[in-house]
Design a protein around this motif. Structure first.
Motif: not given
Ligand code: UD1
Ligand code: MG
Length: 466
Positions: A347-354, A361-369, A379-390
């Motif tokens: 998986a990839h976790i990028g800058n300013f991601v909490e 999941g495996a290979g999922a990405k949350a690359n920014h903010l 697995a393999k889901t892409n979380i776009g920049a600025g996504t927030i779970t409320c």
């Protein structure tokens, strides 16, 4: 472990006035754990837990708690009338234990079991009543002095406060660490009397008591008295902390870990790190953390109580707390795995991601903010920049579940509780409050409207007015 039974008594009843603290001295921390934990661990390298005893007094309950679970015994010294008194109150509990008796202090966390083992071996080889640890010091002020007879045999120990000028000129200092023959020690311990300016029962008096009873006492010289260093104030605590950190990074480097600028990193005692991993400057790796092989921990990152598998890359300024990170994950810079996360392989976790209580999941990405809390992400889901779970409605926390291979557009607001099916799309900028089935597209935003030529007209109007 030694073959002959060894009992260890650790004196830890004192308050430690010079610490200027509400907390007992042995509860202060150096090298990532309390002083009493260090000394108990050292004792446990020498003998079995049923043969290790801690003499407690000040904040007895808190001191017990600090080492609870290690299986050692405790003796309560209600009033602290001196180091000898601490052993006198231990007699009933310990006198039936045969073999050798090792005594050392709770405020000396640098002492190593190899040195204690040498002390026991010296006692076994010498066959006298006991051996004390001594060192030739340039300035022995404050220490007891080892007094020898005309033949050079150890005769007694004289404390700083009681010594004559001639005795105080002796540079052979008593480190306060002993190995005694248990039977002789317990037979004579009650002969200690408090006839000294401090009116204390001095353990050091045992040396003279035993030699006067016709037994031999020996001294084992330490090459480096630093190991016997006891902490008295917070400046000494910092010195000891630095030495413990240096020991730890050295041990790791010799086992195949690259540590850049080792004097800047803080690694706790029980941390394990695999071969060919690189630790960059100013990192902290704390608590019960393990890091696998061939990883990189970026500069200024903090890893606490976490497991990191092999081939993980943590970029600078990342915080990983109570989380598990599987192999091949990339994380940071400036990412925060706040608590109890599980990040699957690659998986990839990028800058300013909490992440908080989230399984990525495996290979999922949350690359920014992004903020992903109380969520399971396939697995393999892409979380776009600025996504927030409320995840919080002001009263309760709620879960967000996202299936495999989903695509969450940038700046989406996912209002929990929420389920998004596998392969679904969420359009950028959506506020999603209702479930999204697998493979659907969800849009939750105002439709764009367009006014052709509006801007040109606005400018023309502005010009006329001026
Ligand atoms: C002791 C020795 C001294 C030696 C020095 C080395 C005596 C009398 N002197 O002096 O010869 O050079 O260590 O550091 O032993 N403690 C108890 N109960 C008590 C008193 C003390 O548990 O009633 C504990 C303290 O918490 C401390 C340790 O024993 O951890 C040492 O006591 P301390 O009073 O500091 O002895 P020193 O003056 O250092
Ligand atoms: Mg002391």
């Amino acid at each position: 472990m030694m073959e002959t039974p060894v009992t260890v008594v650790i004196l830890a009843a004192g308050l430690g006035t010079r610490m200027m603290s509400r907390k007992a001295k042995v509860l202060h921390r150096a090298g990532g754990q309390t002083l009493v934990e260090h000394v108990v661990d050292t004792a446990l390298e020498l003998t079995a837990p049923e043969r290790v005893f801690v003499v407690v007094g000040h904040q007895a309950e808190a001191v017990r708690q600090a080492v609870a679970g290690r299986g050692v015994g405790f003796i309560e010294q209600k009033e602290q009338k001196g180091t000898g008194h601490a052993l006198m109150v231990s007699r009933d509990a310990l006198a039936h234990l045969d073999g050798f008796l090792v005594v050392f202090y709770g405020d000396g966390p640098l002492m190593q079991s190899a040195t204690l083992r040498r002390l026991v071996e010296a006692e076994m080889a010498g066959g006298g009543a006991g051996v004390l640890l001594a060192a030739e010091m340039d300035d022995p002020t404050g220490y007891g002095r080892v007094i020898r007879d005309a033949e050079g045999r150890v005769k007694e120990v004289v404390e700083q406060k009681s010594g004559t000028p001639d005795q105080l000129a002796i540079r052979e200092a008593n480190m306060g660490i002993y190995c005694y023959r248990a039977d002789l020690f317990w037979k004579h311990v009650d002969e200690i009397v408090p006839d000294n300016p401090a009116k204390e029962y001095y353990l050091t008096d045992m040396v003279g008591i035993l030699t006067r009873a016709g037994h031999r006492m020996d001294a084992l010289r330490m090459d480096d008295p630093a190991e016997a260093l006891g902490i008295n104030d917070r400046a000494e605590l910092a010195v000891v902390d630095r030495i413990l950190r240096e020991r730890k990074v050295r041990e790791l480097m010799l086992s195949g870990v690259t540590i850049e600028k080792p004097e800047t990193v803080t690694i706790d005692k029980h941390v394990r790190i695999g071969m060919d991993t690189v630790i960059e400057p100013f990192t902290q790796i704390l608590g019960a953390s393990t890091i696998g092989e061939n990883c990189r921990v970026g500069a200024c990152s903090i890893v606490r109580d976490s497991e990191i598998e092999d081939d993980v890359e943590i970029f600078p300024f990342t915080i990983v707390n109570t989380s598990h990170v599987e192999r091949g994950v990339n994380c940071g810079p400036f990412a925060r795995l706040r608590m109890e996360n599980y990040v699957e392989a690659g998986a990839h976790i990028g800058n300013f991601v909490e992440l908080k209580k989230t399984r990525l999941g495996a290979g999922a990405k949350a690359n920014h903010l992004a903020y992903l809390g109380d969520s399971q992400i396939g697995a393999k889901t892409n979380i776009g920049a600025g996504t927030i779970t409320c995840n919080y409605d002001g009263f309760h926390k709620h879960q967000t579940q996202i299936g495999e291979g989903a695509f969450i557009g940038s700046n989406s607001t996912l209002v929990a509780p929420l389920e998004i099916g596998a392969g679904a799309y969420v359009a950028a900028g959506s506020v999603i409050t209702d479930p999204v089935p697998a493979d659907a597209l969800a849009l939750g935003r105002a439709r764009q409207s367009l006014k052709e030529g509006w801007a040109a007209k606005r400018r023309a109007l502005g010009k006329k007015k001026s």
